[in-house]
Design a protein around this motif. Structure first.
Motif, PDB file in Angstrom:
ATOM      1  N   GLN A 142      -1.265  -6.877  10.353  1.00 20.13           N
ATOM      2  CA  GLN A 142      -1.142  -6.593   8.851  1.00 20.13           C
ATOM      3  C   GLN A 142      -2.416  -5.757   8.359  1.00 20.13           C
ATOM      4  O   GLN A 142      -3.461  -6.392   8.573  1.00 20.13           O
ATOM      5  N   ARG A 143      -2.238  -4.605   7.793  1.00 20.68           N
ATOM      6  CA  ARG A 143      -3.160  -3.847   7.267  1.00 20.68           C
ATOM      7  C   ARG A 143      -2.993  -3.671   5.695  1.00 20.68           C
ATOM      8  O   ARG A 143      -1.868  -3.253   5.488  1.00 20.68           O
ATOM      9  N   PHE A 144      -4.063  -3.865   4.744  1.00 22.61           N
ATOM     10  CA  PHE A 144      -3.790  -3.599   3.555  1.00 22.61           C
ATOM     11  C   PHE A 144      -3.673  -1.886   3.270  1.00 22.61           C
ATOM     12  O   PHE A 144      -2.894  -1.765   2.376  1.00 22.61           O
ATOM     13  N   PHE A 145      -4.380  -0.900   3.934  1.00 16.26           N
ATOM     14  CA  PHE A 145      -4.565   0.265   3.783  1.00 16.26           C
ATOM     15  C   PHE A 145      -4.277   1.296   4.842  1.00 16.26           C
ATOM     16  O   PHE A 145      -5.230   1.752   5.342  1.00 16.26           O
ATOM     17  N   PRO A 146      -2.974   1.120   5.258  1.00 16.51           N
ATOM     18  CA  PRO A 146      -2.769   1.812   6.685  1.00 16.51           C
ATOM     19  C   PRO A 146      -3.075   3.325   6.403  1.00 16.51           C
ATOM     20  O   PRO A 146      -3.379   3.804   7.507  1.00 16.51           O
TER      21      PRO A 146
END
Length: 226
Positions: free
Chosen positions: A213-217
């Motif tokens: 999971q990434r906040f700012f892909p």
């Protein structure tokens, strides 16, 4: 128990700093968002280091206090779910997590309804003349990526320098939380193996589903376009 209590205090501070950064971005004061973003990442590094306290315990010692704590779990932390929501990775399904009371559900629901940090970034980006629309469509996304490529390719101007540093500070926040998730999953596997989580989750299996999971892909993707 102490580690988890201290986590809640650190989560409160992280939320305070991220809120301050978001408010500065809403006012097109990108420079004022840098310090709170750096502090948030510094605190998040402490989250990782505190896991070493738990790793100092053998599995049998961990189990002596772990099972009586059921159904308590870090999985239930409303403040951490708020951090996810503010960072753009909120999930309304967590409103139904076991152990969350009505006040906490309302608190999390309010966070989920607000703009994210990345959406707030759009205000100073547009103020600096970049094409940075809101929206989740492919066209809007492509326009934002194009603007980020331009920013990363040329950030010598003072205003562009601040925006570039801010994007990197957002990525520091993203990466440090990702490293904490990874270390947390390793710690859990070391202590409880494949057992279910105390809060009714799938334990290590659940933690492993969050590792990518990434906040700012889009801030990660821009690297592939430079």
């Amino acid at each position: 128990i102490v580690v988890h209590q201290v986590y809640e205090l650190w989560f409160k501070l992280i939320l305070h700093e991220l809120d301050a950064a978001a408010a500065a971005l809403d006012d097109s004061r990108a420079h004022a968002a840098l310090a709170p973003m750096h502090r948030a990442a510094a605190v998040e590094q402490l989250l990782i280091e505190q896991l070493r306290v738990l790793e100092s315990m053998s599995p049998d010692g961990f189990m002596r206090f772990r099972d009586p704590l059921a159904p308590a779990s870090g999985f239930q932390s409303t403040q951490f779910r708020e951090i996810e929501a503010l960072s753009g990775a909120g999930d309304a399904r967590h409103l139904r997590d076991a152990g969350r009371n009505d006040i906490q559900r309302a608190q999390l629901g309010d966070r989920l309804a607000r703009r994210s940090l990345y959406q707030a970034l759009g205000t100073p980006m547009r103020g600096a003349g970049f094409d940075f629309p809101d929206g989740g469509g492919d066209e809007a996304r492509a326009r934002r990526i194009s603007s980020l490529v331009s920013l990363y390719g040329d950030h010598d101007d003072p205003a562009r320098t601040v925006l570039h540093e801010l994007c990197e500070a957002l990525l520091d926040h993203d990466e440090t939380i990702a490293r904490w998730r990874h270390h947390h999953a390793l710690m859990a596997a070391r202590e409880i193996g494949t057992r279910t989580g105390t809060g009714g989750s799938l334990g290590v299996a659940y933690l492993q589903t969050t590792l990518d999971q990434r906040f700012f892909p889009e801030l990660w993707e821009v690297r592939s376009h430079l």
